[in-house]
Design an enzyme around this catalytic site. Structure first.
Site, PDB file in Angstrom:
ATOM      1  N   ASP A 153       0.867  -1.180   0.000  1.00 56.50           N
ATOM      2  CA  ASP A 153       0.000   0.000   0.000  1.00 56.50           C
ATOM      3  C   ASP A 153       0.910   1.240   0.000  1.00 56.50           C
ATOM      4  O   ASP A 153       2.121   1.136   0.232  1.00 56.50           O
ATOM      5  CB  ASP A 153      -0.880  -0.061   1.258  1.00 56.50           C
ATOM      6  CG  ASP A 153      -1.651   1.209   1.491  1.00 56.50           C
ATOM      7  OD1 ASP A 153      -2.296   1.685   0.541  1.00 56.50           O
ATOM      8  OD2 ASP A 153      -1.604   1.733   2.619  1.00 56.50           O
ATOM      9  N   PHE A 154       0.346   2.409  -0.257  1.00 56.90           N
ATOM     10  CA  PHE A 154       1.175   3.628  -0.318  1.00 56.90           C
ATOM     11  C   PHE A 154       0.962   4.515   0.914  1.00 56.90           C
ATOM     12  O   PHE A 154       1.767   4.526   1.836  1.00 56.90           O
ATOM     13  CB  PHE A 154       0.876   4.379  -1.627  1.00 56.90           C
ATOM     14  CG  PHE A 154       1.653   5.654  -1.779  1.00 56.90           C
ATOM     15  CD1 PHE A 154       3.040   5.637  -1.854  1.00 56.90           C
ATOM     16  CD2 PHE A 154       0.998   6.876  -1.855  1.00 56.90           C
ATOM     17  CE1 PHE A 154       3.767   6.816  -1.983  1.00 56.90           C
ATOM     18  CE2 PHE A 154       1.715   8.055  -1.989  1.00 56.90           C
ATOM     19  CZ  PHE A 154       3.098   8.028  -2.056  1.00 56.90           C
ATOM     20  N   ASP A 155      -0.194   5.219   0.979  1.00 56.78           N
ATOM     21  CA  ASP A 155      -0.422   6.173   2.082  1.00 56.78           C
ATOM     22  C   ASP A 155      -0.523   5.431   3.420  1.00 56.78           C
ATOM     23  O   ASP A 155      -1.305   4.495   3.564  1.00 56.78           O
ATOM     24  CB  ASP A 155      -1.730   6.938   1.841  1.00 56.78           C
ATOM     25  CG  ASP A 155      -1.665   7.836   0.627  1.00 56.78           C
ATOM     26  OD1 ASP A 155      -1.307   9.012   0.771  1.00 56.78           O
ATOM     27  OD2 ASP A 155      -1.963   7.343  -0.480  1.00 56.78           O
ATOM     28  N   ASP A 177      -2.084  -0.475   5.894  1.00 57.48           N
ATOM     29  CA  ASP A 177      -2.380   0.137   7.199  1.00 57.48           C
ATOM     30  C   ASP A 177      -3.862   0.377   7.434  1.00 57.48           C
ATOM     31  O   ASP A 177      -4.246   0.855   8.500  1.00 57.48           O
ATOM     32  CB  ASP A 177      -1.672   1.497   7.307  1.00 57.48           C
ATOM     33  CG  ASP A 177      -2.321   2.525   6.408  1.00 57.48           C
ATOM     34  OD1 ASP A 177      -2.446   2.250   5.204  1.00 57.48           O
ATOM     35  OD2 ASP A 177      -2.755   3.571   6.915  1.00 57.48           O
TER      36      ASP A 177
END
Ligand SMILES: [Mg+2]
Length: 274
Positions: free
Chosen positions: A27-29, A212
Site C-alpha cells: 500500500d502507499f499512504d 495500514d
C-alpha cells in the site's frame, strides 16, 4: 488472533525457504509514506524510491503497489520503474505485460462522475473537506474538518447514492481513515487485484503484503495462509498475522529484503524485464 510483532516473529526465516522468490504487495499512504493532512502532498522520498528500485533491480523481489489512489496519481507519486501498479483499489492495473481496467468500473463511471459534480457543488466550500476526483471514483477527505463531519458526510453520500437509480445500481461507499469514497459497485478489491497480478508473475512467489487501513484487509485475507501479511500499526481488528509499528519500520523491513539478496540468502530472480 492478535498479530505478532514482525521483527520478533521473523516469519521469513521459516516461511521463505532460502530460494523462494518474493512478491511484495505494498500500500502507499500510511504504509510507505506518513498520512498527510493534505492528500495532495505525499510522495515517496528519493531514498525510499532508490531502495525499492534496487530491490527490483537486484531481483530480491517483485513489487506491486496497491492503493486507493487513481493509477496515474499513484505512479506519479511512487515513480519506481518496472513495478506493477494497482490504482483505485485495484480497478486499474498496469505493469510489465499487464493492463487491466475492471469492466464494472467503466459502466459505473458516468453515474459516479455526475454524482461527484453535484457533491462538489454541495460541499466543496466546507472548511476542511476536500474532494478528490479519480478516474473511476471520487473520495471525500475530511481529516481537517470539524468533529462529526464523518458521520454527516456518510449520511449525505448514502442518501445521494440511494436516491439516484444509476448510482444505486452501480456505485457504493467505502470508508477509510478520515475518507469516504464512492466507488463502482463490483466484486473487486485490493485482494482480488493482487491475486490477478500474482497470476501473471509466471513463477511461484511468496506473497508479502503490507498495508495500514481497512481496505488492506482484503489483501491480508487472500494471502493470510499462503503469504506473510503485515499491518502497519497495531490493531486487534485485522486479518494480518504480523504488525510493524511505523512507516520507518516498513523501511527497515525493505532494507532487510534487499539484504537477503546481497548476502546471498535468496536465489536469484532474473532481472525484472522493463
Ligand atoms: Mg493506506
Amino acid at each position: 488472533m492478535d498479530p505478532s510483532y514482525y521483527f520478533e516473529a521473523d516469519p521469513l526465516r521459516t516461511k521463505a525457504g532460502a530460494d523462494v522468490p518474493i512478491a511484495l504487495f505494498l500500500d502507499f499512504d500510511g504504509t510507505l509514506v506518513p498520512i498527510a493532512n493534505d492528500p495532495g502532498l505525499p510522495r515517496l522520498s528519493p531514498e525510499s524510491r532508490q531502495l525499492l528500485a534496487s530491490i527490483l533491480e537486484c531481483g530480491a523481489a517483485l513489487i506491486a503497489f496497491v492503493s486507493g489512489r487513481g493509477l496515474r496519481d499513484l505512479k506519479r507519486r511512487v515513480g519506481v520503474p518496472g513495478a506493477y501498479y494497482a490504482g483505485s483499489h485495484g480497478l486499474e492495473i498496469s505493469g510489465p505485460e499487464a493492463r487491466f481496467v475492471h469492466a464494472g468500473a467503466v459502466v459505473a463511471r458516468p453515474a459516479i462522475d455526475a454524482l461527484c459534480r453535484d457533491v462538489k457543488r454541495a460541499i466543496d466550500a466546507w472548511e476542511g473537506v476536500t474532494i478528490e476526483k479519480k478516474a473511476y471514483s471520487f473520495a471525500v477527505h475530511y481529516r481537517n474538518a470539524a468533529k462529526g463531519a464523518g458521520p454527516f458526510l456518510h449520511g449525505l453520500l448514502g442518501y445521494e447514492v440511494a436516491s439516484r437509480p444509476a448510482c444505486r445500481e452501480f456505485a457504493t461507499i467505502v470508508r477509510g481513515k478520515k475518507v469516504l469514497e464512492v466507488v463502482p459497485l463490483v466484486r473487486w478489491d485490493k485482494g482480488r487485484a493482487a491475486l490477478w497480478i500474482a497470476d501473471r508473475l509466471r513463477r511461484a512467489c511468496l506473497p508479502i503484503c503490507i498495508g495500514d487501513d481497512s481496505t488492506d484487509e482484503t489483501l491480508f485475507e487472500v494471502f493470510r495462509e499462503s503469504g506473510v501479511t503485515i499491518r502497519v500499526g497495531r490493531s486487534r481488528r485485522t486479518s494480518a498475522a504480523y504488525y510493524l509499528r511505523s512507516q520507518g519500520e516498513v523501511r527497515l523491513f525493505l532494507e532487510q529484503i534487499r539484504a537477503r539478496k546481497e548476502t546471498g540468502s535468496v536465489a536469484g530472480l532474473p532481472p525484472f524485464s522493463r
